[in-house]
Design an enzyme around this catalytic site. Structure first.
Site, PDB file in Angstrom:
ATOM      1  N   GLY A   1       0.769  -1.232   0.000  1.00  0.00           N
ATOM      2  CA  GLY A   1       0.000   0.000   0.000  1.00  0.00           C
ATOM      3  C   GLY A   1       0.802   1.283   0.000  1.00  0.00           C
ATOM      4  O   GLY A   1       0.291   2.320  -0.410  1.00  0.00           O
TER       5      GLY A   1
ATOM      6  N   ARG B   1      15.924  10.856   3.653  1.00  0.00           N
ATOM      7  CA  ARG B   1      15.430  11.367   2.381  1.00  0.00           C
ATOM      8  C   ARG B   1      14.039  10.810   2.098  1.00  0.00           C
ATOM      9  O   ARG B   1      13.791   9.620   2.278  1.00  0.00           O
ATOM     10  CB  ARG B   1      16.380  10.916   1.288  1.00  0.00           C
TER      11      ARG B   1
ATOM     12  N   GLN C   1       1.165   7.609   3.640  1.00  0.00           N
ATOM     13  CA  GLN C   1       1.496   6.475   4.502  1.00  0.00           C
ATOM     14  C   GLN C   1       1.481   6.873   5.977  1.00  0.00           C
ATOM     15  O   GLN C   1       1.000   6.131   6.832  1.00  0.00           O
ATOM     16  CB  GLN C   1       2.868   5.934   4.112  1.00  0.00           C
TER      17      GLN C   1
ATOM     18  N   LYS D   1      15.797   6.396   5.439  1.00  0.00           N
ATOM     19  CA  LYS D   1      15.697   5.750   6.748  1.00  0.00           C
ATOM     20  C   LYS D   1      14.437   4.900   6.908  1.00  0.00           C
ATOM     21  O   LYS D   1      14.405   4.020   7.755  1.00  0.00           O
ATOM     22  CB  LYS D   1      15.728   6.812   7.860  1.00  0.00           C
TER      23      LYS D   1
ATOM     24  N   GLU E   1       6.631   2.174   9.873  1.00  0.00           N
ATOM     25  CA  GLU E   1       6.281   1.855  11.262  1.00  0.00           C
ATOM     26  C   GLU E   1       6.168   3.110  12.123  1.00  0.00           C
ATOM     27  O   GLU E   1       5.259   3.231  12.945  1.00  0.00           O
ATOM     28  CB  GLU E   1       7.331   0.934  11.891  1.00  0.00           C
TER      29      GLU E   1
HETATM   30 MO1  MOS Z   1       5.290  -4.149   9.282  1.00  0.00          MO
HETATM   31  S1  MOS Z   1       4.622  -4.807  11.128  1.00  0.00           S
HETATM   32  O1  MOS Z   1       6.906  -4.562   9.591  1.00  0.00           O
HETATM   33  O2  MOS Z   1       4.556  -5.200   8.171  1.00  0.00           O
END
Ligand code: MOS
Length: 739
Positions: free
Chosen positions: A464, A626, A636, A699, A703
């Site tokens: 996604g 970057r 995202q 980087k 998450e």
């Molecule tokens: Mo994400 S929990 O590393 O798919």
């Protein structure tokens, strides 16, 4: 180099395929002669199968096979562990014995000509089990914890207990965070087809090369006999990193009936055997001087795991480096329960660990009567004190500055219950976010074709974030081609291997591989041209070539150059091909502590009478190196913040203590934020040039976008109401209790 493409906010090139239905997801790869399989799961939470009465079901319309542990093949289950499998324990061996280890464990598969027939037969199948009461509460008296990290406590230093005892100001609190399930839109699905001893799986997977390797190990096949195909993923958040039992079941069924088989999990089944975020109970104790310098930090947490695997995650990993503090102690325990194994769920570890830490810091700020951002500023470390290394880059305070300016933080009045909008209580809260800047070895292949286009391949996934688009940007810029001339393909296990599409590592890992492969292909093209006496580049050294308007020419030349297409077609038409593998510079990895950081700001409104809570505004500012595509990156991050609202206020998988059944295993009762719950969310990025993480300076983002949101919401609710809730999700009743 031609026009810079990296850094442009381009729309998704895969967007049209997605909205027109041209993008195919696992369950849409229908095969000729395909049958449908439905899993029948255990309705006891612990015990043994006594008897399965398959005969009446086998006579039902359309039923082709009923497969149980009694007639399933004994599978090889050769040892297989990848980095995403728990180090301790062994995966569930499905349909290999009569043991029931958790509620919903697959005990049979019914295969029929239509889904309808398979579902009816599955519903009619009677499985007689001897059931016992499972242990499913990690905080129950008597629940036994084990310590996976004995002797390896991250970031520990000094004497935290003595320093806490001596501290002028203290906070010592416990946070309890609920089990969650991922609930992406697309269900887990696998279409399995055998041709002799070769197996093709069209399967929802964030890690196709591992699914290939694992299924090969399970069936005792060479890896090359298994092909996994997954061009699109309808969200996953970690639930499709591991290869769960349904993939094996689809393959068993297809082999048993000698025809392709499709197996799609129901929403309810997605709560049983495809991982969940483990419930955590965490103690955070902070000691500080009166002017707000931390002197002690203790962070202890326990998390649930299954009996058969020891799932561990980075619950306390950030604690050692988020703040400057001379005395730090962390302790992590896991509690084996009669449930399926938990797994990575967006921001795994940090999302829950940082919630406890960042709420506790907020509590300390009130105890000190200090602005919560100022508290963090006073304790901002110069280096990673946990492992005594400099950060490769750390823009946390720049994120706070930028966020405070955009959010209008200076207009906040510090006292709890001091801000109002009409009759609504308003609260503003902040929290820090962090996640490691990971990069794992990855490979990519580039082919330059006679028609002037390029094909780029890697066994990556796109769940996604827009991997198709961002990787095309990197390839286009590296090759000096326009976006339209580059086709990036992913999601096949026979493409060059890529690491899991998780841990926020795809951009850095696969992106770096693409750069390397493009450079290599370009050098090969120049070599070909140099060797061609008719080429304008004849005899030219690779380093004496420059880009000019999409063409290669001898540096300093004014004459038109040649394109890749000219070179390839001029040399017989066979594509120029290059494959490269990229790894992080081991020196840099050793010298630097590499993490992304962010600051999250939230405004909540709480109805003082009925205690309904709404997140009215959320704003995250991230320093993540970057940013390849700011538009997709912001999208995202907003998605991650939505997940954070879920963690703060809604998401909780509730287990029945009698049988371990997830009682809310459907979207009516497992609440996730909808548009009305989201209001206004924004994500911004601070300029960050990190030369150490990789040549691209990337980087990673996926998450960190979830980390920080839940504590910011909780801190805002405290600011609005003066009630500190330490149970997540925070519910109306928590606020009523205190009123
Ligand atoms: Mo994400 S929990 O590393 O798919």
């Amino acid at each position: 180099m031609n026009d810079m493409v990296i850094g442009k906010p381009l729309p998704r090139i895969e967007g049209r395929a997605k909205v027109t239905g041209a993008a195919h997801y696992a369950a849409e790869f229908n095969q000729p002669g395909q049958l449908h399989a439905v899993i029948v799961g255990s309705t006891v939470g612990l015990g043994r199968v006594r008897h399965i009465d398959t005969a009446p079901v086998e006579r039902m319309p359309g039923v082709v096979a009923v497969i149980t542990h009694l007639n399933a093949p004994k599978l090889a289950y050769n040892p297989h562990k990848s980095g995403i499998d728990p180090g301790g324990g062994e995966r569930l061996h499905v349909l290999q014995d009569a043991e029931v280890r958790f509620y919903g464990q697959p005990l049979a598969i019914v295969v029929a000509d239509t889904l309808d027939h398979a579902e009816r037969a599955a519903a009619a199948l009677r499985i007689d089990c001897e059931g016992r009461t499972p242990a499913v509460d990690s905080a129950a008296p008597g629940a036994q914890a084990i310590n996976p990290d004995a002797g390896r406590e991250p970031g520990g230093r000094g004497d935290a207990d003595a320093a806490l005892a001596a501290a002028a100001v203290k906070v010592d609190v416990v946070y309890d965070m609920a089990r969650e399930n991922h609930n992406p839109m697309e269900p887990h699905a696998t279409v399995a087809a055998w041709a002799g001893d070769r197996l093709t799986l069209w399967s929802k997977s964030q890690f196709v090369v591992n699914e290939q390797a694992e299924i090969a190990a399970v069936f005792g096949l060479p890896a090359g006999n298994v092909q996994v195909i997954c061009p699109f993923i309808g969200g996953a958040f970690g639930t499709s990193l591991r290869t769960w039992p349904h993939v094996t079941l689809a393959a068993i069924a297809a082999r048993q009936v000698g025809r392709p088989v499709k197996l799609v999990l129901t929403r309810r089944q997605m709560f049983y055997t495809t991982g969940h975020r483990p419930r955590t109970v965490q103690r955070v104790a902070l000691g500080a001087t009166r002017d707000g310098r931390l002197t002690s930090l203790i962070h202890e947490g326990s998390a649930e795991t299954s009996r058969y695997e020891q799932y561990v995650e980075a619950l306390l990993s950030a604690t050692g480096f988020m703040v400057a503090c001379p005395n730090v102690r962390t302790g992590y325990r896991i509690v084996p329960l009669d449930t399926a194994t938990p797994t990575y769920m967006r921001g795994p570890g940090e999302a829950t660990g940082m919630t406890a830490l960042e709420c506790a810091l907020d509590e300390l700020a009130y105890a000190l009567r200090l602005d919560p951002i100022e508290l963090r500023r006073r304790n901002e470390p110069d280096i990673d004190e946990g492992d005594n290394r400099p950060f490769s880059s750390r823009s946390l305070m720049a994120c706070y500055d930028e966020g405070a300016r955009r959010f209008g933080w200076s207009r906040r009045t510090p006292e709890p219950r001091s801000m109002r909008d009409g009759r609504l209580q308003i609260g503003w809260g902040v929290a820090s976010a962090t996640y490691p800047a990971l990069q794992n070895p990855a490979s990519a292949r580039v082919r330059l074709l006679a028609d002037g286009t390029a094909e780029v391949e890697a066994a990556a996934s796109d769940m996604g974030p827009g991997t198709y688009t961002s990787m095309t940007q990197i390839a286009a810029e590296s090759l000096g081609l326009p976006m339209e001339r580059v086709r990036f393909r992913l999601g096949r296990s026979d493409y060059p291997p890529a690491p899991p599409h998780g841990g926020s590592m795809t951009m850095a890992s696969v992106g770096s591989a693409i750069v390397a492969a493009c450079k290599s292909a370009q050098a090969e093209a120049v070599r070909r041209a140099a060797a061609d006496p008719r080429s304008p580049l004849s005899g030219t050294a690779a380093d004496a070539v420059e880009w000019h308007q999409g063409q290669l020419r001898r540096r300093g030349d004014t004459a038109p150059g040649v394109s890749y297409g000219d070179i390839v077609s001029g040399s017989g038409g066979s594509p120029v091909e290059a494959m490269e593998r990229a790894v992080r510079d081991p020196d840099a990895a050793q010298r630097y502590s590499m993490h992304s950081f962010g600051a999250v700001f939230v405004e909540v409104a709480v109805d003082p009478d009925v205690k309904t809570m709404q997140v009215r505004r959320g704003l995250g500012v991230y320093g993540a190196g970057r940013i390849v595509n700011p538009r997709l990156a912001a999208s995202q991050c907003v998605g991650g913040m939505v997940g954070g609202i879920g963690m703060a206020l809604m998401e909780q998988t509730v287990l029945d203590p009698r049988d371990g059944r997830p009682v809310n295993a459907h979207m009516a009762d497992y609440l996730v934020p909808v548009n009305l719950d989201i209001a206004s969310l924004e994500a911004h990025f601070v300029q960050e040039h990190d030369p150490h993480v990789n040549a691209l300076g990337i980087k990673g983002l996926g998450e960190i976008a979830l980390v920080g949101m839940a504590p910011a919401v909780a801190n805002a609710i405290y600011h609005a109401t003066g009630t500190r809730v330490r149970n997540f999700p925070i519910r109306i009743e928590h606020l009523l209790e205190e009123a």
